[in-house]
Design a protein around this motif. Structure first.
Motif, PDB file in Angstrom:
ATOM      1  N   ALA A  23       0.841  -1.203   0.000  1.00 15.64           N
ATOM      2  CA  ALA A  23       0.000   0.000   0.000  1.00 15.64           C
ATOM      3  C   ALA A  23       0.873   1.248   0.000  1.00 15.64           C
ATOM      4  O   ALA A  23       0.581   2.227  -0.698  1.00 15.64           O
ATOM      5  N   TRP A  24       1.970   1.215   0.765  1.00 19.03           N
ATOM      6  CA  TRP A  24       2.890   2.357   0.781  1.00 19.03           C
ATOM      7  C   TRP A  24       3.505   2.561  -0.598  1.00 19.03           C
ATOM      8  O   TRP A  24       3.601   3.692  -1.075  1.00 19.03           O
ATOM      9  N   ILE A  25       3.928   1.485  -1.244  1.00 21.25           N
ATOM     10  CA  ILE A  25       4.530   1.598  -2.579  1.00 21.25           C
ATOM     11  C   ILE A  25       3.548   2.242  -3.558  1.00 21.25           C
ATOM     12  O   ILE A  25       3.910   3.092  -4.355  1.00 21.25           O
ATOM     13  N   ARG A  26       2.294   1.871  -3.493  1.00 21.72           N
ATOM     14  CA  ARG A  26       1.290   2.319  -4.458  1.00 21.72           C
ATOM     15  C   ARG A  26       0.481   3.524  -4.000  1.00 21.72           C
ATOM     16  O   ARG A  26      -0.558   3.814  -4.580  1.00 21.72           O
ATOM     17  N   ASP A  27       0.947   4.268  -2.999  1.00 18.43           N
ATOM     18  CA  ASP A  27       0.154   5.370  -2.461  1.00 18.43           C
ATOM     19  C   ASP A  27       0.124   6.620  -3.344  1.00 18.43           C
ATOM     20  O   ASP A  27      -0.539   7.601  -3.019  1.00 18.43           O
ATOM     21  N   GLY A  28       0.840   6.604  -4.452  1.00 17.82           N
ATOM     22  CA  GLY A  28       0.816   7.730  -5.387  1.00 17.82           C
ATOM     23  C   GLY A  28       1.878   8.782  -5.132  1.00 17.82           C
ATOM     24  O   GLY A  28       2.088   9.661  -5.968  1.00 17.82           O
ATOM     25  N   ALA A  29       2.544   8.726  -4.003  1.00 15.14           N
ATOM     26  CA  ALA A  29       3.616   9.682  -3.715  1.00 15.14           C
ATOM     27  C   ALA A  29       4.840   9.323  -4.553  1.00 15.14           C
ATOM     28  O   ALA A  29       5.130   8.141  -4.746  1.00 15.14           O
ATOM     29  N   PRO A  30       5.553  10.335  -5.077  1.00 17.62           N
ATOM     30  CA  PRO A  30       6.755  10.052  -5.861  1.00 17.62           C
ATOM     31  C   PRO A  30       7.793   9.326  -5.017  1.00 17.62           C
ATOM     32  O   PRO A  30       8.044   9.700  -3.870  1.00 17.62           O
ATOM     33  N   LYS A  31       8.355   8.255  -5.582  1.00 14.12           N
ATOM     34  CA  LYS A  31       9.398   7.507  -4.877  1.00 14.12           C
ATOM     35  C   LYS A  31      10.201   6.696  -5.879  1.00 14.12           C
ATOM     36  O   LYS A  31       9.797   6.521  -7.014  1.00 14.12           O
ATOM     37  N   THR A  32      11.332   6.198  -5.420  1.00 13.20           N
ATOM     38  CA  THR A  32      12.201   5.341  -6.220  1.00 13.20           C
ATOM     39  C   THR A  32      12.304   3.981  -5.535  1.00 13.20           C
ATOM     40  O   THR A  32      11.868   3.828  -4.388  1.00 13.20           O
TER      41      THR A  32
END
Length: 71
Positions: A46-55
């Protein structure tokens, strides 16, 4: 052309974009950087797919932070 999560080379700088896929390629990358105890769980996904930009580097760091007592 879109990123191929199954076969393209992954680095800590690889952006986790809206077409992110949880593939064996990603799992190998995460095990390499997080250790043999790495596993995907619902909260982490869920954290990975939360929409916030990340690498993927951010994902590694987050998993290690969440699992620092399990290593």
């Amino acid at each position: 052309m879109s990123f191929n999560w199954h076969s393209d080379q992954l680095t800590r700088d690889t952006p986790v974009c809206k077409d992110y896929r949880n593939t064996q390629n990603v799992r190998r990358f995460m095990v390499e950087h997080c250790g043999d105890n790495f596993k995907f769980d619902r909260d982490f996904m869920a954290w990975i797919r939360d929409g916030a930009p990340k690498t993927l580097g951010d994902a590694v760091d987050e998993w290690l932070l969440r699992n620092r007592d399990d290593r």
